[in-house]
Design an enzyme around this catalytic site. Structure first.
Site, short mmCIF file in Angstrom:
data_model
loop_
_atom_site.label_atom_id
_atom_site.label_comp_id
_atom_site.label_asym_id
_atom_site.label_seq_id
_atom_site.Cartn_x
_atom_site.Cartn_y
_atom_site.Cartn_z
N CYS A 57 43.47 53.62 40.47
CA CYS A 57 42.30 53.85 40.38
C CYS A 57 42.05 55.37 40.96
CB CYS A 57 42.58 52.90 41.66
SG CYS A 57 40.67 52.89 42.27
N CYS A 60 39.94 55.39 44.81
CA CYS A 60 40.46 56.06 45.77
C CYS A 60 42.20 56.21 45.91
CB CYS A 60 41.31 54.33 46.43
SG CYS A 60 42.04 52.86 45.69
N CYS A 118 39.69 47.18 42.30
CA CYS A 118 41.07 47.34 43.16
C CYS A 118 40.40 46.93 44.59
CB CYS A 118 40.55 48.61 43.28
SG CYS A 118 41.35 49.97 45.00
N CYS A 121 39.11 49.46 47.47
CA CYS A 121 37.82 50.50 46.72
C CYS A 121 36.85 49.52 46.21
CB CYS A 121 37.62 52.14 46.44
SG CYS A 121 37.99 51.70 45.02
N CYS A 141 42.64 43.51 30.66
CA CYS A 141 42.17 44.08 29.52
C CYS A 141 40.87 45.83 30.57
CB CYS A 141 41.36 43.99 28.66
SG CYS A 141 39.92 44.55 27.74
#
Length: 198
Positions: A57, A60, A118, A121, A141
């Site tokens: 990510c 984070c 995510c 975060c 995707c």
């Protein structure tokens, strides 16, 4: 296969200052991760990327996907058939492709997609569809703009991941203009297949 129809939306564990994110991220990265927009297909950073490593990510830094589960769906965005840890993501129903138009949703329930974010975060990653390869049958995707890549220590030559191909069949965020589409296959009287996008 996990049940992507279940929607879970707990609050993110970490919150980031929006002003700091606007300074740290590109405009596209901010729009994708914080405003749930979609980057342009076929020209994004990780679509044809084949290096061995982990996709994290971008907000984070938590591990989300590995190169071992990446494949070519033909969608124009990085596609993965599994996540590093299902505890790192959250899924929720998303009708934004039709602007929440209830009549269109009733007529075509498959227009409701499953958004993937995510869990740490709350950053928007992309969507998950049930048209991926085995063993999961899923296609995550994902927007390149929501990811950062950390290469494995040993790189090059035969260390690049082979890229399997499994064409997407359920549409998704697509189209040259970045508009979400659903591909509908219709049979005509002469038994030829006509493809229509909505």
């Amino acid at each position: 296969m996990p049940d992507i129809k279940k929607s879970t939306s707990p609050a993110p564990a970490k919150e980031f200052d929006k002003a700091e994110l606007k300074e740290r991220l590109t405009t596209t990265q901010y729009q994708v991760t914080q405003e749930h927009q979609t980057e342009k297909q076929f020209s994004n950073k990780y679509y044809k990327h084949r290096e061995a490593g982990v996709y994290k990510c971008i907000i984070c830094g938590i591990d989300q996907f590995t190169s071992q589960t990446k494949y070519d769906s033909g969608s124009g965005w990085p596609s993965f058939y599994d996540v590093v840890d299902k505890q790192n993501i959250r899924c929720r129903k998303d009708a934004s492709a039709v602007g929440g138009n209830l009549l269109r949703i009733v007529a075509e329930p498959s227009l409701i997609r499953t958004e993937v974010s995510c869990k740490e975060c709350g950053s928007h990653l992309g969507h998950v569809f049930e048209d991926g390869p085995k063993p999961t049958g899923l296609r995550y995707c994902v927007n390149s703009a929501s990811l950062d890549f950390k290469a494995d220590e040993v790189q090059g030559g035969d260390k690049d991941e082979p890229l399997i191909s499994c064409p997407a069949t359920l549409g998704g965020c697509g189209g040259v203009d970045g508009v979400c589409q659903l591909v509908i296959k219709k049979k005509t009287s002469s038994e030829t297949t006509v493809v229509q996008t909505i």
